[in-house]
Scaffold this active site. Structure first.
Site, PDB file in Angstrom:
ATOM      1  CE  LYS A  18      28.343   0.625  16.518  1.00 25.37           C
ATOM      2  NZ  LYS A  18      28.084   0.849  17.947  1.00 25.37           N
ATOM      3  CG  ASP A  74      24.010   0.043  23.873  1.00 25.86           C
ATOM      4  OD1 ASP A  74      25.240   0.180  23.698  1.00 25.86           O
ATOM      5  OD2 ASP A  74      23.544  -0.648  24.791  1.00 25.86           O
ATOM      6  CE1 TYR A 162      29.692 -13.047  22.150  1.00 29.55           C
ATOM      7  CE2 TYR A 162      29.021 -10.772  21.732  1.00 29.55           C
ATOM      8  CZ  TYR A 162      29.598 -11.716  22.552  1.00 29.55           C
ATOM      9  OH  TYR A 162      30.109 -11.339  23.778  1.00 29.55           O
ATOM     10  CG  ASP A 163      27.868 -11.157  12.648  1.00 29.28           C
ATOM     11  OD1 ASP A 163      26.823 -11.015  13.314  1.00 29.28           O
ATOM     12  OD2 ASP A 163      28.315 -10.283  11.890  1.00 29.28           O
ATOM     13  CE  LYS A 182      24.963  -8.500  11.066  1.00 30.90           C
ATOM     14  NZ  LYS A 182      26.211  -8.256  11.741  1.00 30.90           N
TER      15      LYS A 182
HETATM   16  P1  IMP Z   1      27.911  -1.632  21.094  1.00 28.03           P
HETATM   17  O1  IMP Z   1      26.505  -1.507  20.592  1.00 28.03           O
HETATM   18  O2  IMP Z   1      28.887  -0.904  20.235  1.00 28.03           O
HETATM   19  O3  IMP Z   1      28.012  -1.342  22.563  1.00 28.03           O
HETATM   20  O4  IMP Z   1      28.368  -3.154  20.919  1.00 28.03           O
HETATM   21  C1  IMP Z   1      27.641  -4.225  21.425  1.00 28.03           C
HETATM   22  C2  IMP Z   1      28.301  -5.568  21.176  1.00 28.03           C
HETATM   23  O5  IMP Z   1      27.234  -6.445  20.734  1.00 28.03           O
HETATM   24  C3  IMP Z   1      29.337  -5.648  20.073  1.00 28.03           C
HETATM   25  O6  IMP Z   1      30.630  -5.506  20.568  1.00 28.03           O
HETATM   26  C4  IMP Z   1      29.159  -7.076  19.601  1.00 28.03           C
HETATM   27  O7  IMP Z   1      29.800  -7.892  20.502  1.00 28.03           O
HETATM   28  C5  IMP Z   1      27.691  -7.352  19.790  1.00 28.03           C
HETATM   29  N1  IMP Z   1      26.940  -7.144  18.532  1.00 28.03           N
HETATM   30  C6  IMP Z   1      26.074  -6.148  18.271  1.00 28.03           C
HETATM   31  N2  IMP Z   1      25.589  -6.255  17.019  1.00 28.03           N
HETATM   32  C7  IMP Z   1      26.172  -7.349  16.482  1.00 28.03           C
HETATM   33  C8  IMP Z   1      26.086  -7.958  15.202  1.00 28.03           C
HETATM   34  O8  IMP Z   1      25.379  -7.532  14.277  1.00 28.03           O
HETATM   35  N3  IMP Z   1      26.839  -9.059  15.036  1.00 28.03           N
HETATM   36  C9  IMP Z   1      27.646  -9.566  15.992  1.00 28.03           C
HETATM   37  N4  IMP Z   1      27.787  -9.035  17.193  1.00 28.03           N
HETATM   38  C10 IMP Z   1      27.049  -7.919  17.452  1.00 28.03           C
END
Ligand code: IMP
Length: 202
Positions: A18, A74, A162-163, A182
């Site tokens: 990130k 988030d 989940y991509d 994307k």
């Molecule tokens: P957080 O925002 O770091 O709490 O993560 C949220 C979760 O959402 C991640 O671990 C992924 O499982 C899912 N997620 C969020 N954005 C994406 C994305 O762009 N692609 C695939 N999975 C995502």
């Protein structure tokens, strides 16, 4: 909306990926991004029940600890046939009980099984960004990307989470198969574009 005038901000995350992503996004605006994890800040527990609550609580904790503006994101995947689940619990939903580890092959199969015979396979990714100033001022923006949960997952070269099982509306490749596409349509990029428009001085 309040404008960001500082040339330094803390990213309320421990994720180096990130940091790279946001450093690149802020570079044209001459804003240095430092990672909360690199400053030794603890990771607050994500106790919110909405994306916004979680983003704000993470950004507030980082801003308070550093006296700098802080940004947090988030995000998650919401499936309409599951009433918006896994939503804010997207990361936790993928924990495989056998290994107690996050495992997206397991998470994607669980989604597929829970959708079952439901003809509605529509879903959307959400990203909420919260920018918090040391005086407690909060701004939030949201980005969404709609599509379908496909089965079996198609991995391609890139992507995460989940991509491989998410195909954006109007496209014939999953997010994992087409990273270039994307970047153009994804939730986080839409939220970031909104943040730039609202919070960066012209
Ligand atoms: P957080 O925002 O770091 O709490 O993560 C949220 C979760 O959402 C991640 O671990 C992924 O499982 C899912 N997620 C969020 N954005 C994406 C994305 O762009 N692609 C695939 N999975 C995502």
């Amino acid at each position: 909306m309040r404008k960001l005038t500082s040339n330094k901000l803390v990213l309320a995350s421990h994720n180096k990926g990130k940091l790279e992503e946001f450093s690149a996004l802020f570079k044209p605006y001459d804003i240095e991004v430092v990672l909360a994890g690199d400053l030794g800040l603890p990771e607050p527990e994500e106790t919110g029940v909405t994306f916004e609550e979680n983003a704000v609580l993470k950004a507030k904790a980082a801003s308070l600890a550093t006296d700098l503006p802080a940004l947090a994101d988030d995000s998650g995947l919401c499936v309409n046939a599951l009433d918006g689940a896994p939503g804010v619990y997207s990361a936790r939903y993928a924990i495989n009980p056998t290994t107690n580890q996050r495992d997206f092959e397991y998470g994607m199969e669980k989604l597929h099984k829970e959708i079952g015979e439901n003809a509605d396979r529509s879903a959307y990714f959400v990203s909420v960004l919260a920018l918090v100033w040391p005086d407690g001022h909060v701004e939030t923006v949201e980005g969404r990307c709609v599509g379908d949960i496909i089965w079996p997952p198609r991995h391609g070269q890139g992507g995460f989470g989940y991509d491989p099982c998410f195909q954006p509306l109007g496209h014939d490749k999953t997010f994992a198969e087409d990273a270039v596409y994307k970047e153009k349509v994804a939730h986080r990029h839409k939220a970031f574009a909104e943040l730039i428009e609202q919070c960066l001085p012209l």
